[in-house]
Design an enzyme around this catalytic site. Structure first.
Site, PDB file in Angstrom:
ATOM      1  N   THR A 198      -1.957  -4.809 -10.404  1.00  0.00           N
ATOM      2  CA  THR A 198      -3.342  -4.596 -10.019  1.00  0.00           C
ATOM      3  C   THR A 198      -3.240  -3.390  -8.925  1.00  0.00           C
ATOM      4  O   THR A 198      -4.027  -2.454  -9.139  1.00  0.00           O
ATOM      5  CB  THR A 198      -3.618  -5.962  -8.922  1.00  0.00           C
ATOM      6  OG1 THR A 198      -3.663  -6.892 -10.122  1.00  0.00           O
ATOM      7  CG2 THR A 198      -5.181  -5.905  -8.493  1.00  0.00           C
ATOM      8  N   GLU A 254       1.400   1.051   5.203  1.00  0.00           N
ATOM      9  CA  GLU A 254      -0.099   0.669   5.528  1.00  0.00           C
ATOM     10  C   GLU A 254      -0.588  -0.379   4.795  1.00  0.00           C
ATOM     11  O   GLU A 254      -1.245  -1.043   5.194  1.00  0.00           O
ATOM     12  CB  GLU A 254      -1.045   2.167   5.705  1.00  0.00           C
ATOM     13  CG  GLU A 254      -2.419   1.848   6.060  1.00  0.00           C
ATOM     14  CD  GLU A 254      -2.325   1.751   7.393  1.00  0.00           C
ATOM     15  OE1 GLU A 254      -2.823   0.536   7.608  1.00  0.00           O
ATOM     16  OE2 GLU A 254      -2.298   2.404   8.201  1.00  0.00           O
ATOM     17  N   VAL A 291      -0.485  -4.445   5.385  1.00  0.00           N
ATOM     18  CA  VAL A 291      -1.307  -5.342   6.293  1.00  0.00           C
ATOM     19  C   VAL A 291      -2.877  -4.709   6.124  1.00  0.00           C
ATOM     20  O   VAL A 291      -3.219  -3.908   6.236  1.00  0.00           O
ATOM     21  CB  VAL A 291      -0.970  -5.051   7.765  1.00  0.00           C
ATOM     22  CG1 VAL A 291      -1.630  -5.950   8.564  1.00  0.00           C
ATOM     23  CG2 VAL A 291       0.599  -5.237   8.066  1.00  0.00           C
ATOM     24  N   ILE A 348      -7.937  -1.696   5.262  1.00  0.00           N
ATOM     25  CA  ILE A 348      -7.974  -1.225   6.678  1.00  0.00           C
ATOM     26  C   ILE A 348      -6.622  -0.437   7.089  1.00  0.00           C
ATOM     27  O   ILE A 348      -5.682  -1.115   7.006  1.00  0.00           O
ATOM     28  CB  ILE A 348      -8.325  -2.480   7.460  1.00  0.00           C
ATOM     29  CG1 ILE A 348      -9.526  -3.781   6.943  1.00  0.00           C
ATOM     30  CG2 ILE A 348      -8.709  -2.240   9.008  1.00  0.00           C
ATOM     31  CD1 ILE A 348      -9.336  -4.895   7.705  1.00  0.00           C
ATOM     32  N   ASP A 367       1.761 -15.864   4.495  1.00  0.00           N
ATOM     33  CA  ASP A 367       1.306 -14.459   3.874  1.00  0.00           C
ATOM     34  C   ASP A 367       0.715 -13.951   5.454  1.00  0.00           C
ATOM     35  O   ASP A 367       1.041 -12.910   5.597  1.00  0.00           O
ATOM     36  CB  ASP A 367       0.213 -14.657   2.875  1.00  0.00           C
ATOM     37  CG  ASP A 367      -0.420 -12.981   2.762  1.00  0.00           C
ATOM     38  OD1 ASP A 367       0.318 -12.228   2.096  1.00  0.00           O
ATOM     39  OD2 ASP A 367      -1.420 -12.897   3.033  1.00  0.00           O
ATOM     40  N   LYS A 391       2.054 -10.414   7.729  1.00  0.00           N
ATOM     41  CA  LYS A 391       1.145  -9.415   8.072  1.00  0.00           C
ATOM     42  C   LYS A 391       1.355  -9.513   9.667  1.00  0.00           C
ATOM     43  O   LYS A 391       1.248  -8.196  10.271  1.00  0.00           O
ATOM     44  CB  LYS A 391      -0.163  -9.277   7.537  1.00  0.00           C
ATOM     45  CG  LYS A 391      -0.246  -9.334   6.165  1.00  0.00           C
ATOM     46  CD  LYS A 391      -1.353  -9.746   5.555  1.00  0.00           C
ATOM     47  CE  LYS A 391      -1.619  -9.768   4.087  1.00  0.00           C
ATOM     48  NZ  LYS A 391      -2.689 -10.455   3.523  1.00  0.00           N
ATOM     49  N   GLY A 449      -7.086  -6.624  -3.181  1.00  0.00           N
ATOM     50  CA  GLY A 449      -8.033  -5.881  -4.374  1.00  0.00           C
ATOM     51  C   GLY A 449      -7.220  -4.448  -4.763  1.00  0.00           C
ATOM     52  O   GLY A 449      -6.574  -3.797  -3.894  1.00  0.00           O
TER      53      GLY A 449
HETATM   54  N1  HSE Z   1      -2.856 -12.892  -0.712  1.00  0.00           N
HETATM   55  C1  HSE Z   1      -3.493 -12.337  -0.156  1.00  0.00           C
HETATM   56  C2  HSE Z   1      -4.900 -12.361   0.590  1.00  0.00           C
HETATM   57  C3  HSE Z   1      -3.503 -10.693  -0.775  1.00  0.00           C
HETATM   58  O1  HSE Z   1      -5.371 -13.594   0.285  1.00  0.00           O
HETATM   59  O2  HSE Z   1      -5.200 -11.798   1.416  1.00  0.00           O
HETATM   60  C4  HSE Z   1      -3.441  -9.620   0.155  1.00  0.00           C
HETATM   61  O3  HSE Z   1      -2.268  -9.761   0.989  1.00  0.00           O
END
Ligand code: HSE
Length: 436
Positions: A13, A128, A131, A135, A200, A204, A301
């Site tokens: 992706t 970059e 995180v 953005i 996740d 970040k 995305g």
């Molecule tokens: N799994 C992550 C989310 C994707 O839902 O934000 C981007 O790191």
């Protein structure tokens, strides 16, 4: 015209999005950088798929062929995970190649090792896209806010959980119903543990915390609590009291150490960040000079993430001939100025709280509960008792407290749960004003 030769690892992706943005905006990117950024090799397990995207580029299924390719000047790592990707990134650095990565787990877990290797080999490692996707929060923290002593950072940095929480609030659904919907829509992974358990977000947050305060990555010490136990009724009661529930990553500098925590959090609904809905991300950064600042956008995305990857490639293109002293340090602070700040255990963290208890509808129950809080110097900010239904003998009591130390709240909750008139466990959700 100078040329920067790029090798991409992983044309999924984000890799596909990166290739597409680099190709579509090539002329504009060169106008900005004065350098032609050219993809010369791509590695992907699915060669046919990769050829369909990047037909004119050399395609291989051997990622090591890219990191060992003398023609490649910068390796873009987009394969994810932290075992093979660590090996590949360290090998690229050892081969004196610059690295751009979108891999938050890799940087949060192995960033300290990777930055040391990059320093020793005088190459750039840029991340970059790791995180909050598109953005530019790393750039903001590291450069735009460079004049400030950063006091705290709080962010909605996982789109999947923000989508789930938004649906729970707007449609009155339970967590498990919405998780299924998120999976059907392709927001959540098939194994959604990293998203819904807050891991996740903790990756970040760890990265933002290290850059905000100039300390090593300390992912292992992050407190992580996800949204799987969150109940619909608490989202509803929070709303009645003027609050929204968000999964926040919060890092704060205090006199005793750094708070580093991810958990569901009540935020006043009047804050802009409380109104960030669906799969969007937002980060609030408080600097001593600038005050609170807010950054909002798509956190995932193909092209939003590619936007950050390509911006990093442009930085590499501009800085490739600079000395290490002219480059912005990985952690925003000079390497010899990085401080090993202690992370506060969750017991020592200070927060306000939302409590929900189920109590027999008898005289004196509230007096007992408020005495327990008062004895521990926990001050009540608001309280609401819901009238029991006709055939019920118990009522929900919701209490909002002022700020206290978590260990005091734990002791109070244990005492409340041991009262004969209280049924079951006390629900506790932390609460942040995010005002100053
Ligand atoms: N799994 C992550 C989310 C994707 O839902 O934000 C981007 O790191």
């Amino acid at each position: 015209m100078k040329q920067l030769n790029v090798g991409i690892l992983g044309l999924g992706t984000v890799g596909g999005g990166t290739y597409s943005v680099l190709t579509r905006n090539a002329a504009e990117i060169t106008r900005r950088t004065g350098v032609e950024i050219k993809v010369v090799q791509v590695a992907d397990r699915n060669i046919e798929h990769a050829k369909a995207i990047a037909g004119n580029v050399d395609v291989t299924d051997d990622a090591f062929a890219v990191v060992n390719n003398p023609a490649v000047g910068v390796v873009v790592e987009l394969i994810g995970g932290y075992t093979l990707s660590r090996e590949l990134v360290l090998k690229a650095i050892a081969n004196k190649k610059h690295v751009v990565t979108a891999n938050k787990a890799l940087i949060a877990l192995h960033g300290n090792e990777i930055f040391a290797a990059a320093k020793a080999n005088n190459v750039i490692v840029a991340f970059e896209a790791a995180v909050a996707g598109g953005i530019p929060i790393i750039k903001a923290l590291r450069e735009g806010l460079g004049a400030n002593r950063i006091e705290w950072v709080a962010g909605i940095i996982n789109g999947t959980t923000n989508f789930i929480l938004t649906e729970m609030r707007e449609k009155g659904l339970n967590f498990s119903d919405v998780l299924g919907e998120a999976q059907r829509l392709g927001y959540a992974e098939a194994d959604p543990t990293f998203d819904v358990e807050g891991i996740d977000a903790a990756h970040k947050l760890t990265i933002m915390s290290a850059i905000a305060f100039g300390m090593p990555m300390k992912f292992e010490q992050a407190y992580t609590e996800g949204i799987t136990k969150l109940q619909q009724v608490d989202i509803k009661y929070a709303e009645e009291l003027g609050y929204r529930v968000k999964l926040l990553g919060i890092t704060k500098r205090t006199d005793k150490g750094v708070e580093l925590r991810v958990h569901p959090t009540l935020i006043p609904e009047k804050r802009l960040v409380a109104n960030v809905n669906g799969a969007m991300n937002a980060v609030v950064v408080k600097g001593d000079a600038v005050g609170p600042t807010l950054y909002y956008g798509a956190g995932a995305g193909a092209e939003p993430t590619a936007s950050a990857v390509v911006a990093d490639l442009m930085d590499v293109a501009r800085l490739i001939d600079a000395t290490s002293a002219q480059r912005v340090p990985y952690l925003a602070f000079q390497p010899d100025q990085v401080q090993d700040l202690p992370i506060l255990p969750i017991d020592e963290v200070q927060s306000a709280y939302y409590l929900r208890l189920r109590a027999s509808d008898k005289p004196g129950v509230l007096a007992n509960v408020t005495k327990i809080l008062g004895d521990r110097e926990i001050s009540i900010d608001a309280m609401m008792q819901k009238e029991p239904d006709e055939n019920e003998t118990e009522a929900d009591i919701v209490i909002l407290t002022h700020i206290t130390v978590e260990k005091n709240m734990n002791a109070a909750i244990t005492a409340i749960e041991s009262l004969a008139e209280i049924t079951g466990k006390v629900v506790r959700i932390r609460m942040e004003e995010l005002a100053k």
